[in-house]
Write a protein that holds these residues in place. Structure first.
Motif, PDB file in Angstrom:
ATOM      1  N   GLY A 197      21.335  49.170  39.521  1.00  0.00           N
ATOM      2  CA  GLY A 197      22.556  48.889  38.764  1.00  0.00           C
ATOM      3  C   GLY A 197      23.619  49.969  38.852  1.00  0.00           C
ATOM      4  O   GLY A 197      24.776  49.695  39.177  1.00  0.00           O
ATOM      5  N   MET A 222      24.987  50.424  42.417  1.00  0.00           N
ATOM      6  CA  MET A 222      25.891  49.320  42.761  1.00  0.00           C
ATOM      7  C   MET A 222      27.237  49.510  42.060  1.00  0.00           C
ATOM      8  O   MET A 222      28.300  49.365  42.679  1.00  0.00           O
ATOM      9  CB  MET A 222      25.280  47.968  42.342  1.00  0.00           C
ATOM     10  CG  MET A 222      24.142  47.477  43.220  1.00  0.00           C
ATOM     11  SD  MET A 222      24.623  46.987  44.911  1.00  0.00           S
ATOM     12  CE  MET A 222      25.410  45.391  44.623  1.00  0.00           C
ATOM     13  N   ALA A 223      27.182  49.845  40.758  1.00  0.00           N
ATOM     14  CA  ALA A 223      28.421  50.020  39.987  1.00  0.00           C
ATOM     15  C   ALA A 223      29.285  51.111  40.604  1.00  0.00           C
ATOM     16  O   ALA A 223      30.510  50.956  40.756  1.00  0.00           O
ATOM     17  CB  ALA A 223      28.091  50.357  38.539  1.00  0.00           C
ATOM     18  N   THR A 276      34.386  44.577  30.153  1.00  0.00           N
ATOM     19  CA  THR A 276      33.181  43.780  30.370  1.00  0.00           C
ATOM     20  C   THR A 276      32.242  43.994  29.194  1.00  0.00           C
ATOM     21  O   THR A 276      31.861  45.118  28.906  1.00  0.00           O
ATOM     22  CB  THR A 276      32.482  44.239  31.661  1.00  0.00           C
ATOM     23  OG1 THR A 276      33.410  44.135  32.723  1.00  0.00           O
ATOM     24  CG2 THR A 276      31.271  43.382  31.949  1.00  0.00           C
ATOM     25  N   MET A 310      30.686  48.872  33.890  1.00  0.00           N
ATOM     26  CA  MET A 310      30.963  49.111  35.303  1.00  0.00           C
ATOM     27  C   MET A 310      32.462  49.304  35.526  1.00  0.00           C
ATOM     28  O   MET A 310      33.078  50.093  34.841  1.00  0.00           O
ATOM     29  CB  MET A 310      30.420  47.954  36.129  1.00  0.00           C
ATOM     30  CG  MET A 310      28.880  47.869  35.981  1.00  0.00           C
ATOM     31  SD  MET A 310      28.144  46.541  36.904  1.00  0.00           S
ATOM     32  CE  MET A 310      28.146  47.258  38.522  1.00  0.00           C
ATOM     33  N   GLN A 311      33.078  48.497  36.379  1.00  0.00           N
ATOM     34  CA  GLN A 311      34.450  48.770  36.779  1.00  0.00           C
ATOM     35  C   GLN A 311      35.447  48.799  35.627  1.00  0.00           C
ATOM     36  O   GLN A 311      36.377  49.583  35.616  1.00  0.00           O
ATOM     37  CB  GLN A 311      34.888  47.674  37.752  1.00  0.00           C
ATOM     38  CG  GLN A 311      35.208  48.235  39.112  1.00  0.00           C
ATOM     39  CD  GLN A 311      35.485  47.099  40.067  1.00  0.00           C
ATOM     40  OE1 GLN A 311      34.809  46.081  40.048  1.00  0.00           O
ATOM     41  NE2 GLN A 311      36.469  47.265  40.902  1.00  0.00           N
ATOM     42  N   TRP A 322      27.130  38.376  30.176  1.00  0.00           N
ATOM     43  CA  TRP A 322      28.191  39.369  30.263  1.00  0.00           C
ATOM     44  C   TRP A 322      29.515  38.655  30.398  1.00  0.00           C
ATOM     45  O   TRP A 322      29.629  37.640  31.073  1.00  0.00           O
ATOM     46  CB  TRP A 322      27.974  40.260  31.487  1.00  0.00           C
ATOM     47  CG  TRP A 322      26.831  41.206  31.304  1.00  0.00           C
ATOM     48  CD1 TRP A 322      25.532  40.982  31.616  1.00  0.00           C
ATOM     49  CD2 TRP A 322      26.892  42.521  30.759  1.00  0.00           C
ATOM     50  NE1 TRP A 322      24.768  42.066  31.301  1.00  0.00           N
ATOM     51  CE2 TRP A 322      25.571  43.045  30.772  1.00  0.00           C
ATOM     52  CE3 TRP A 322      27.915  43.325  30.241  1.00  0.00           C
ATOM     53  CZ2 TRP A 322      25.260  44.319  30.309  1.00  0.00           C
ATOM     54  CZ3 TRP A 322      27.605  44.591  29.789  1.00  0.00           C
ATOM     55  CH2 TRP A 322      26.288  45.076  29.820  1.00  0.00           C
ATOM     56  N   TYR A 323      30.534  39.201  29.785  1.00  0.00           N
ATOM     57  CA  TYR A 323      31.855  38.590  29.864  1.00  0.00           C
ATOM     58  C   TYR A 323      32.890  39.613  30.303  1.00  0.00           C
ATOM     59  O   TYR A 323      32.778  40.796  30.009  1.00  0.00           O
ATOM     60  CB  TYR A 323      32.281  38.022  28.501  1.00  0.00           C
ATOM     61  CG  TYR A 323      31.459  36.821  28.119  1.00  0.00           C
ATOM     62  CD1 TYR A 323      31.849  35.547  28.521  1.00  0.00           C
ATOM     63  CD2 TYR A 323      30.282  36.981  27.384  1.00  0.00           C
ATOM     64  CE1 TYR A 323      31.077  34.441  28.189  1.00  0.00           C
ATOM     65  CE2 TYR A 323      29.508  35.881  27.057  1.00  0.00           C
ATOM     66  CZ  TYR A 323      29.913  34.608  27.460  1.00  0.00           C
ATOM     67  OH  TYR A 323      29.161  33.529  27.148  1.00  0.00           O
ATOM     68  N   ASN A 324      33.901  39.114  31.018  1.00  0.00           N
ATOM     69  CA  ASN A 324      35.048  39.941  31.325  1.00  0.00           C
ATOM     70  C   ASN A 324      36.272  39.073  31.105  1.00  0.00           C
ATOM     71  O   ASN A 324      36.286  37.905  31.492  1.00  0.00           O
ATOM     72  CB  ASN A 324      35.001  40.439  32.765  1.00  0.00           C
ATOM     73  CG  ASN A 324      36.169  41.378  33.044  1.00  0.00           C
ATOM     74  OD1 ASN A 324      37.323  40.966  32.982  1.00  0.00           O
ATOM     75  ND2 ASN A 324      35.860  42.625  33.320  1.00  0.00           N
ATOM     76  N   ALA A 365      30.429  39.824  36.155  1.00  0.00           N
ATOM     77  CA  ALA A 365      31.399  39.968  35.063  1.00  0.00           C
ATOM     78  C   ALA A 365      32.290  41.188  35.268  1.00  0.00           C
ATOM     79  O   ALA A 365      33.497  41.140  35.049  1.00  0.00           O
ATOM     80  CB  ALA A 365      30.675  40.058  33.727  1.00  0.00           C
ATOM     81  N   SER A 366      31.705  42.282  35.740  1.00  0.00           N
ATOM     82  CA  SER A 366      32.482  43.523  35.843  1.00  0.00           C
ATOM     83  C   SER A 366      33.485  43.470  36.984  1.00  0.00           C
ATOM     84  O   SER A 366      34.434  44.238  37.022  1.00  0.00           O
ATOM     85  CB  SER A 366      31.543  44.709  36.047  1.00  0.00           C
ATOM     86  OG  SER A 366      31.039  44.696  37.359  1.00  0.00           O
ATOM     87  N   THR A 367      33.289  42.566  37.929  1.00  0.00           N
ATOM     88  CA  THR A 367      34.206  42.480  39.070  1.00  0.00           C
ATOM     89  C   THR A 367      35.074  41.232  38.977  1.00  0.00           C
ATOM     90  O   THR A 367      35.710  40.844  39.957  1.00  0.00           O
ATOM     91  CB  THR A 367      33.414  42.408  40.393  1.00  0.00           C
ATOM     92  OG1 THR A 367      32.556  41.258  40.343  1.00  0.00           O
ATOM     93  CG2 THR A 367      32.573  43.640  40.618  1.00  0.00           C
ATOM     94  N   LEU A 378      24.490  39.278  36.707  1.00  0.00           N
ATOM     95  CA  LEU A 378      25.576  38.818  35.836  1.00  0.00           C
ATOM     96  C   LEU A 378      26.520  39.956  35.486  1.00  0.00           C
ATOM     97  O   LEU A 378      27.736  39.774  35.396  1.00  0.00           O
ATOM     98  CB  LEU A 378      25.006  38.190  34.561  1.00  0.00           C
ATOM     99  CG  LEU A 378      24.439  36.781  34.735  1.00  0.00           C
ATOM    100  CD1 LEU A 378      23.765  36.314  33.466  1.00  0.00           C
ATOM    101  CD2 LEU A 378      25.561  35.808  35.140  1.00  0.00           C
ATOM    102  N   GLN A 379      25.939  41.136  35.317  1.00  0.00           N
ATOM    103  CA  GLN A 379      26.794  42.274  34.977  1.00  0.00           C
ATOM    104  C   GLN A 379      27.749  42.587  36.139  1.00  0.00           C
ATOM    105  O   GLN A 379      28.926  42.890  35.930  1.00  0.00           O
ATOM    106  CB  GLN A 379      25.929  43.488  34.647  1.00  0.00           C
ATOM    107  CG  GLN A 379      26.756  44.569  33.981  1.00  0.00           C
ATOM    108  CD  GLN A 379      25.933  45.762  33.538  1.00  0.00           C
ATOM    109  OE1 GLN A 379      24.707  45.762  33.665  1.00  0.00           O
ATOM    110  NE2 GLN A 379      26.620  46.780  33.039  1.00  0.00           N
ATOM    111  N   ILE A 380      27.235  42.501  37.352  1.00  0.00           N
ATOM    112  CA  ILE A 380      28.095  42.718  38.522  1.00  0.00           C
ATOM    113  C   ILE A 380      29.178  41.647  38.586  1.00  0.00           C
ATOM    114  O   ILE A 380      30.363  41.935  38.792  1.00  0.00           O
ATOM    115  CB  ILE A 380      27.250  42.734  39.816  1.00  0.00           C
ATOM    116  CG1 ILE A 380      26.386  44.000  39.861  1.00  0.00           C
ATOM    117  CG2 ILE A 380      28.150  42.647  41.057  1.00  0.00           C
ATOM    118  CD1 ILE A 380      25.391  44.050  41.006  1.00  0.00           C
TER     119      ILE A 380
END
Lengths: 369, 369
Positions: free
Chosen positions: B148, B151-152, A6, A1-2, A13-15, B186-188, B182-184
């Protein structure tokens, strides 16, 4: 994603960039200090302008409250009772989770700058800052009354959207001159809301601003049940034209007044004789405490129309600590009115304990010199 | 003062320019419509996701509440009980006058844009607008789960300060996929707070996000007592890192949780067996109601992990009115999920009345055709 950083490891999931909250929060919030309402244990609590009298019997009404249901979003019963009491329509009243919440809503709905004389109730400035609006404090003049020309100048210069006038004023205890207040209201008629906070009105000899409501469309009045025996309930009211109420109502949370508080407040409002008796007892005691304070050497009380008295002492820190040592908690006005303490009027017994302790503390101070 | 047109006549001051409230109020407020929580009388109330079970005995504790004193500003006892229950520290909890107030505070403290999937709980968008922040609704994907990639994309484009994820989601009833959430989060991680609103968590089979609190510093969780039998009290909680709690606490009104609600909530929290029994009864009934709804021709329920069920019917207005004619109030989802109604799970008896009424209404509909 961003972000390419990540990654998924196993199930998660980790960032690797963690949030820096201090930088992420709005700057006006970061620089704000949380309101400190810390508890100090004491025998006689005279620091918070509460009533010493409760209404234990009001609870019986709670048996009929269904806590599993949402509260009446319009507080219909309570507003009807108060509208009758005040001779206005329910549509001119907005209920709040204390006056504090109504200050929040007013500034949310109308924005700033927000102007008020100082010293005054601290929440006007705190909430303005919380909402990112400019708060402007204009020093009071002689005898803690409004400084008319200074206020006029500031209003011209700052163009406030909202002006708060607490009368009787906390912490000074006096009512502002009605004529000065009316002049401010009239001169800002199309440019500023003037909010007359009458939290302490029940203890004042002035008739208050409700009778003026029809004359000034920019006039807003605040009342509260907190000072007359129901501080624990958090019930405040905004009183204004239907048009103003309608706009503020848009930013009100639909269920802002819980069911228990609505029920107890409505019940107590019907015991007017008891309410008035408590108020009369407090006013009577205030006059006695004022007279006694005036007779203590080194103590100078300011006249009060509220349920508290501001008084000046020679060594304020020492007197404050001395009182606390005797189990009496009053409010230290450090940073608000230097050299002063504020004492809430309690029961006759509490007031006696306070006065005895004060005399003892002041006397020992003299002896030490 | 400000205007030469302010004149004094007799005892009063006059100004001939009256306020135009519609122009004076902030534009984001003027265009806002007040939340409509109007009362519709009925025999069986299944429209508001309340619990059908109350706690009448909790009131005995109120005899010890001193209503004339301000409430504990820190809700110490209540937070201590919940911290223990949740295995966290009291410093990770912030009390609110319902979750609504906490949404207000989050947006006040961190600002916008505010992003959320739709349909979802309406207050995220309403409060964002009230506070002058942009609200962005991103349509849900298949089976009402998060979309997903959509949203991303929106997160990349809009750079939201706050993302609200209600799971189980109101009004759809499902939990979002944990992995997508979780992906959201972690990515933010350094750019957005992700607020997982677990209002309906007690009814869900998922374990919720509390165990993740230590892993993601931008994670905020909301819980409430409103759905488990205490809607009338208005008690909600924010759960997050101490750092986040500290900033949000700065915009919290010091006495936002009244003394009666604190006392009853603390009392009820100690009757865990009764609470759990109520929750189990609701979950059991939900499964029964779902099975029965699935068997009604022309009715399509969506699977639910909450205390309500969203269901599709053929002629929604007619079914809604037909149910009301039978004394059963459900929520019409017009403008939110077209063609759908939302029914709260009531007592077994209430659910029977609802199902009987629904079958009758749907049958008469068929016969008319």
């Amino acid at each position: 994603m961003q972000s390419g950083l990540t990654v998924r490891i196993g199930e998660l999931w980790y960032n690797f960039f963690a949030m820096n909250v201090k930088k992420f929060v709005k700057p006006n919030i970061y620089s704000l200090t949380a309101y400190q309402a810390k508890e100090i244990s004491c025998r006689v609590k005279l620091d918070a302008n509460e009533s010493p009298y409760g209404f234990a019997d009001g609870y019986t009404v709670l048996k009929s409250v269904k806590t599993n249901r949402y509260p009446d979003p319009e507080a219909t019963m309570l507003k009807r009772l108060l509208a009758k009491e005040w001779g206005i329509r329910p549509a001119n009243i907005l209920q709040g989770n204390g006056s504090d919440e109504l200050i929040y809503y007013l500034i949310t709905a109308f924005g700033g700058p927000v102007l008020y004389p100082v010293p005054t109730f601290s929440m006007y400035g705190i909430i303005a800052q919380a909402l990112g609006e400019k708060g402007i404090g204009i020093p009071l003049g002689t005898d803690f009354d409004l400084d008319g020309s200074r206020m006029a100048g500031a209003i011209r210069r700052e163009k406030p959207k909202i002006i708060f006038l607490s009368s009787p004023n906390n912490p000074t205890g006096n009512c502002f001159s009605s004529e000065k207040m009316l002049q401010i209201i009239a001169s800002t008629s199309s440019k500023s809301l003037v909010v007359v906070d009458e939290a302490y009105h029940p203890f004042a000899s002035e008739k208050g601003f409700l009778p003026m409501l029809g004359d000034y469309r920019n006039l807003v009045i605040m009342r509260t049940l907190s000072k007359i025996g129901l501080a624990g309930l958090r019930v405040g009211f905004l009183i204004a034209s239907g048009e103003i109420i309608e706009e503020v109502n848009k930013v009100r949370l639909p269920f802002n007044l819980n069911a228990l508080s609505q029920a107890v407040a409505a019940e107590v409002m019907q015991h007017k004789a008891e309410l008035r008796q408590h108020i009369r007892a407090i006013v009577r005691e205030r006059e006695k405490v004022f007279a006694e304070l005036s007779n203590v050497e080194g103590v100078a009380p300011y006249p009060s129309e509220a349920n508290f008295i501001l008084f000046r002492v020679e060594d304020v820190d020492r007197v404050y600590q001395g009182l606390l040592g005797e189990g009496v908690l009053v409010r230290h006005m450090k940073g608000v009115v230097e050299g002063c303490l504020r004492v809430t009027i309690g029961t006759p017994e509490e007031n006696r304990i306070f006065l005895r302790a004060l005399k003892k503390v002041v006397r020992s101070e003299k002896e030490d010199k």
